[in-house]
Structures are given as C-alpha cells and as structure tokens.
Motif scaffolding. Structure first.
Motif, short mmCIF file in Angstrom:
data_model
loop_
_atom_site.label_atom_id
_atom_site.label_comp_id
_atom_site.label_asym_id
_atom_site.label_seq_id
_atom_site.Cartn_x
_atom_site.Cartn_y
_atom_site.Cartn_z
N VAL A 41 34.04 43.30 19.74
CA VAL A 41 35.53 42.01 20.47
C VAL A 41 35.35 41.46 19.43
O VAL A 41 36.30 40.47 18.90
N LEU A 42 34.73 40.16 19.20
CA LEU A 42 35.08 39.20 18.64
C LEU A 42 35.65 39.52 16.72
O LEU A 42 36.30 38.91 16.72
N PHE A 43 36.03 40.61 16.18
CA PHE A 43 36.36 41.62 15.21
C PHE A 43 38.13 41.43 16.36
O PHE A 43 39.13 41.08 15.60
N THR A 44 37.95 41.91 16.67
CA THR A 44 39.41 42.26 18.08
C THR A 44 40.03 40.25 18.10
O THR A 44 41.26 40.44 17.61
N ALA A 78 46.73 44.52 16.75
CA ALA A 78 46.14 43.07 16.71
C ALA A 78 46.51 42.74 18.33
O ALA A 78 46.45 41.32 18.91
N GLY A 79 46.54 43.44 18.98
CA GLY A 79 46.95 43.43 20.88
C GLY A 79 47.68 41.91 21.02
O GLY A 79 48.72 41.86 20.87
N VAL A 115 44.17 33.39 23.58
CA VAL A 115 44.07 32.65 25.69
C VAL A 115 44.73 34.56 26.37
O VAL A 115 44.33 35.04 27.38
N GLY A 116 45.61 35.02 25.82
CA GLY A 116 46.56 36.25 26.56
C GLY A 116 45.20 36.97 25.56
O GLY A 116 45.27 38.17 27.27
N GLN A 117 44.89 37.08 24.52
CA GLN A 117 43.65 38.90 24.60
C GLN A 117 42.48 38.52 25.76
O GLN A 117 42.49 39.09 26.09
N GLY A 118 42.09 37.18 26.17
CA GLY A 118 41.43 36.78 27.53
C GLY A 118 40.96 37.39 28.30
O GLY A 118 41.03 38.07 28.79
N PHE A 119 43.01 37.66 28.57
CA PHE A 119 43.36 37.88 29.96
C PHE A 119 43.42 39.09 30.20
O PHE A 119 43.14 39.58 31.04
N ARG A 120 43.57 39.57 28.49
CA ARG A 120 44.14 41.29 28.08
C ARG A 120 42.53 41.59 29.06
O ARG A 120 42.84 42.36 29.49
N TYR A 121 41.36 41.32 28.17
CA TYR A 121 40.00 41.45 28.49
C TYR A 121 39.74 41.36 29.97
O TYR A 121 38.69 42.32 30.04
#
Lengths: 329, 153, 124
Positions: free
Chosen positions: C5-8, C61-62, B42-48
């Motif tokens: 993106v999927l891999f990330t 891993a962001g 979810v965090g990564q989603g907001f990041r994008y």
C-alpha cells in the motif's frame, strides 16, 4: 502643438477627502486617509455598489471639508474603472450638481483635475469636484478572473486599490493652487501582457514628463516631488530609465503612489494600481503635506493603461496615457 | 490607421523583459509537485475506502472518487480556501479535478449578484466551458474513428 | 500488504505530482493561462488513451493518473472506444456517459455551493 496649459487665475484646491479599504488603511499612508473601512463591502450587497458608495462618501466629505454646501458645487467630474463608469454615475445621482463622467483608466484623476482647473480658471464655474475611485474586487471580476478562482498572480502584477478620493477646485479660498497641466498622449509600445501594466504605462508617463519639462523649461529640481500614479516598482524603474535617456534625472524627486500605498515588503507584487490609487494618495498624504507647506511644489502624474477585457482577448496591445498636473502650496 | 502590430517596439519589449521580476522557478515547481501529489493521495485514499470499504470496482469506483474530489474542490472554493491553495501551488491545484470544480464554482459564486439564472447558472462555465466542449468533442471524434476502425479491420 | 500500500501511495504521489509539475513548467515558461492548461491536459489524456498509452499510467499509479484532469480525458476516450465496439450510437455517446458522474457532480455541487457561499474580497 502645445500640450501644456498654464492656469493664470490659479484655481485653488479648497478641500479634499479620501476613503479606502482595510488593506490600504494599513499601508504606509493609512493614517492620512480620512475614512478608513474595516469592510470593503461598506455595508452594501455588491462590490460595485460599495465602490459607488465610497465615491459618494468621498465627494460628500470633500464638500464638507471645503465648507461648501452641496448646492454651491457646480459640477462633479468623476470616473472609475467599471464598465460605463457606473460607480461615478450612480454616486452622482445623489447630488444636484452637474456631472461630467470621464474615463482614462487609472489616469482619470489627473484628467479630472485638468478639466476641473480649466473650467474654474476660465471662470466658467466656481466650485468643481474632481473624483475617481476603484475597487479591487469589482476590477478583478471585470479585468481578470473570479475572486475564488485558484490562479497564480505573476510577480509583475499589481493590486487594484480599494478606495476613492475627491477634491474641490474653487476660484477662491485657501489651499494648494493648481498652476499648470500637461495633457498626455496615447502611447503604445506593444506590451501585450495585461499583468504588466507598469511597463505598458511607463512609455506614456515618460513622454508626458519629458514634454512637461521641455514646454515649461523647468528642470526636475523645480519640484519637491514628482508623483507618478500607479506604475508600481517595475514601471517606476522603467520611467526613470526612459526619462534619464532623454536627459532628465528624476531619481531624487520621484515617488509612485502605487509603491507608496501598500507596505511593499508584504508581498512580491509591484504595488497598487487603479483609478483610486492616485486620488487616494493625493487627497490624503500629499494634500496634508501641501497644506502644512512641507511640500511646496509638486507634479502629480496619474498613469492609465487603456485596455479592456475585450481588447486583451482579441490580442491587442495595451496603450498607455499619463496626464501631469503641477500643484503649489 | 495604426494597428497593435505597428506599435510593437522590440527594443522596449526586450528591455522590459530583461528587468521584469522572474517567477521563482524551483520554489514554484516544488510547491506544484507536493500539493498536486497530496491531492492525488487524497483521491487514492477514497479509492481504497470505496474499494475495500464499500466493495465498488471499475467505472463505478472511479466515478465516485471523482465525485468526492469534485465535492471537496467545490466546498473548499465555497469556503474561500481553494484560491489560497491555488495561489500557493499554481499548477499543483489547477490540474487535479478539484481545480476543475474550482473553475466551475468560482465564476458561479462571483456572478450570483447578477441573478440565479443569468448569473449563477449562465456564468458557471465561463472558465470551465472549454474543457467540456473540447472533452466531449474529442471523445466523439475518437469514438467515430474507432468505430470506423473496428468495422474496417 | 502494508508495504505494498505504501509503495502504491508513493507511486500515486510521484505521478500525480509530476503531472502537476509539468503544468507548472508550462505556466512558468509559456504564460499559458489556467483555462488553456486544463484544455491542453484534457486533450493530452484523450490522445494518450486513444493510442492506448494512458491505461498503463492508470494501472501503474491509480489516482495519481485519474485525479488530474488528463484522467478525465482518459475516461472520455476510454468510454468512446468501448462504445465503438458496440455501435455507432455508443461510440458517440460513450465518452460523455462514462464521464457523466464528473460533469453532473460539477454542475450540481457547483450550483449548490454557489447558492450557499459568496465571493469574498481578498487581502493579499
């Protein structure tokens, strides 16, 4: 040293009443509870006020059930788990009777029965109320974490009962009679885990039970039921083991209020606990059975874990206590 | 007088330990893993969203992401959902920043009955206080050590 | 692009999940309470970043590394180190200023939601 008292005049429990929250009301003894609540706030703003109101209702209804007027009650003996037992004191300010506030954690109820029966048996007083209460949400805040904090309950933990029970002990009248009482001793085996109260209390329960059998010369068979307060599933097993080691087998007679009060299969936890646990069970199901004469002689033994949030923080272990009271129909 | 240490009965404690119910290891680890992973997703989603949608980058980006996550954690706590997640997932919902938000909001809500100043505000950091204390203290320590390091070398 | 993106996302999921699993292991085996777990993970983030390691995990891993509380520790240490290059003042305040948004958000949202909502009793 003798810790067992025999009541010669046989004080009578002439009336009782219990009140409990929604979770308890759905449990296996739910249909015996006189007042069942759909909302454990009980129309109040705070959990503490709700607990106090539950205790008030239980005392009031017990008085009505005993066909006594409020002015005929000489004294109220009550306790709960809140700091400075405020649920009891605040409930007691509604009555004109005397008030004795007591605290023995979850063993408060049988402590009250012992004191009450002694006062009545000695003919110092005619009608005495014994009551105790607990509330899941107020206890949780005091002893553990805020309700909304997302933390895991370990499998050995118990659930504090939301409820209150009160009974009237009198010099005369009809009902079950209190015949003897064994005062417990504070016992500490060094259990530190505040979630494992069953283990902390089982030692004290075993000691009280053993002392009771030795001093009265009775065998477990003499009782139809030996009811422990809130040891839970784990604590009950420890109790049976410890008593068995000392030569008494209570397997057949033993039940635990904590195990009884919820449908235990619904969760992985050990069952109910709290000062209200044994009083709700005793003032509903057990009283009913005693009145119907289906149970003739029982031993009720509430167990208490004498911890506070301060002692836990300071790393102290948890002492336990248990008082046993023998009641005959 | 007896102290708590004098009371320790090792035989008894061993015995209690041997019959105590065990936490279901595999199940709890699996739950922590997937819930923790999903919260991070979810965090990564907001990041994008903030990076490509709003053109943020660097510190600003990560700050806004943590703000949104803290908002979600607080909101779910308010709705009474987060403690359910916590009960299910254990470490999976404690460790993400949403769990930090939960530990701020939950005592704050709980102690509202004691007033808006000494209840809600004062009890806010009952659980989360140590995180702020240790976090800031350790960052100051790191800063000073690095400052000395940069000047010497 | 889609594959990338999927891999990330997979990396985010696995790293974030793994950090939480370590916390669960600590809970299961050591009886450490939730508050202490948070402090331990925070300090782990600070220490790892102050020796320069956590940055690799963040790059890899962001959000998988920044969303767990050790990411908060990383932010504090990172700010302090960047500040230390400039002046002593920035070295001392760098940590808290880079984490300012998180702390502010927690306090402001915390207070607002605590005003709006009320603790509920639990059934199980």
């Amino acid at each position: 040293m003798k810790r067992t008292i025999y009541f010669k005049n046989k004080p009578v429990i002439i009336g009782a009443s219990s009140i409990a929250g929604p979770k308890e009301s759905e449990g296996s003894i739910g249909k015996f509870i006189e007042t069942t609540l759909n909302d454990d706030m009980y129309g109040e703003e705070t959990f503490e006020k709700a607990e106090s109101k539950m205790l008030f209702t239980a005392i009031k209804k017990a008085t009505d059930n005993a066909h006594k007027k409020e002015t005929e009650i000489d004294t109220i003996i009550s306790g709960d788990l809140l700091n400075q037992i405020i649920a009891s004191t605040f409930a007691a300010r509604n009555f004109s009777s005397g008030y004795l506030g007591i605290y023995n954690a979850c063993a408060t109820f049988t402590e009250g029965l012992t004191i009450g029966a002694t006062l009545v048996d000695g003919c110092y007083m005619n009608n005495v109320v014994c009551a105790s209460s607990s509330h899941f949400s107020s206890a949780e805040r005091q002893y553990r974490y805020p309700l909304e904090l997302g933390c895991v309950r370990p499998p050995q933990s118990q659930w504090t009962v939301t409820g209150a029970g009160a009974c009237i002990i009198s010099t005369e009248g009809s009902g079950p009679k209190i015949t003897a009482s064994t005062v417990g001793r504070v016992i500490d085996y060094g259990v530190i885990d505040a979630n494992n109260m069953g283990a902390a209390m089982a030692g004290a329960a075993a000691d009280t039970l053993y002392t009771h059998f030795v001093e009265t010369g009775l065998e477990p068979d003499a009782y139809d039921l030996i009811i422990s307060g809130d040891l839970g599933t784990l604590g009950s097993r420890i109790l049976k083991d410890l008593v068995w080691e000392k030569g008494f087998d209570i397997e057949k007679q033993h039940v635990d209020c904590g195990e009884l009060i919820y449908n235990i299969c619904e969760s992985e936890y050990q069952g109910g606990s709290g000062a209200g646990c044994s009083s709700v069970v005793f003032c509903s199901y057990i009283m009913e059975r005693l009145r119907e004469n289906k149970l003739k002689k029982i031993l009720i033994m509430s167990t208490g874990a004498l911890l506070s949030s301060v002692s836990t923080q300071q790393g102290d272990s948890i002492p336990g206590i248990a008082h046993a009271v023998s009641v005959e129909s | 007088m007896k102290t708590s240490n004098d009371c320790v009965n090792n035989n008894y404690l061993e015995y209690v330990k041997s019959i105590s119910p065990k936490t279901k290891q595999k199940r709890s680890l699996l739950r922590a893993f997937w819930v923790g992973g999903v919260i991070c997703l979810v965090g990564q989603g907001f990041r994008y969203l903030f990076e490509y949608g709003l053109g943020m980058s660097g510190d600003e980006l990560s700050s806004y992401v943590s703000m949104v996550m803290i908002f979600l954690g607080s909101f779910l706590t308010g709705l009474g959902v987060y403690d359910r997640i916590g009960k299910y997932a254990g470490g999976g919902s404690i460790v993400p920043i949403t769990g930090f938000a939960n530990s701020v909001v939950s005592p704050s809500m709980e102690f509202k009955t004691e007033g808006y100043v000494y209840g809600t505000a004062a009890k806010m950091f009952v659980v989360a206080g140590p995180i702020i204390v240790f976090g800031i203290a350790s960052s100051v320590l790191v800063g000073i050590l690095y400052f000395i390091g940069f000047r010497i070398f | 692009m889609v594959l990338e993106v999927l891999f990330t996302l997979l990396k985010v999921f696995v790293v974030g999940g793994a950090i939480c699993t370590i916390a669960q292991l600590l809970i299961n085996y050591t009886k450490i309470t939730a508050g202490k777990i948070l402090v331990i993970f925070l300090l782990a983030g600070v220490v790892l970043q102050s020796v320069g390691l956590y940055q690799y995990l963040v790059d890899f891993a962001g959000a998988g590394a920044t969303v767990p509380i050790c990411g908060f520790g990383y932010l504090l240490a990172d700010g302090a180190i960047k500040g230390a290059k400039i002046s002593l003042f920035k070295a001392v305040t760098g940590g808290i200023s880079s984490a300012a948004m998180g702390i502010t958000a927690a306090i402001v949202f915390g207070y607002i939601f605590a005003l709006i909502f009320k603790s509920r009793s639990k059934r199980n």
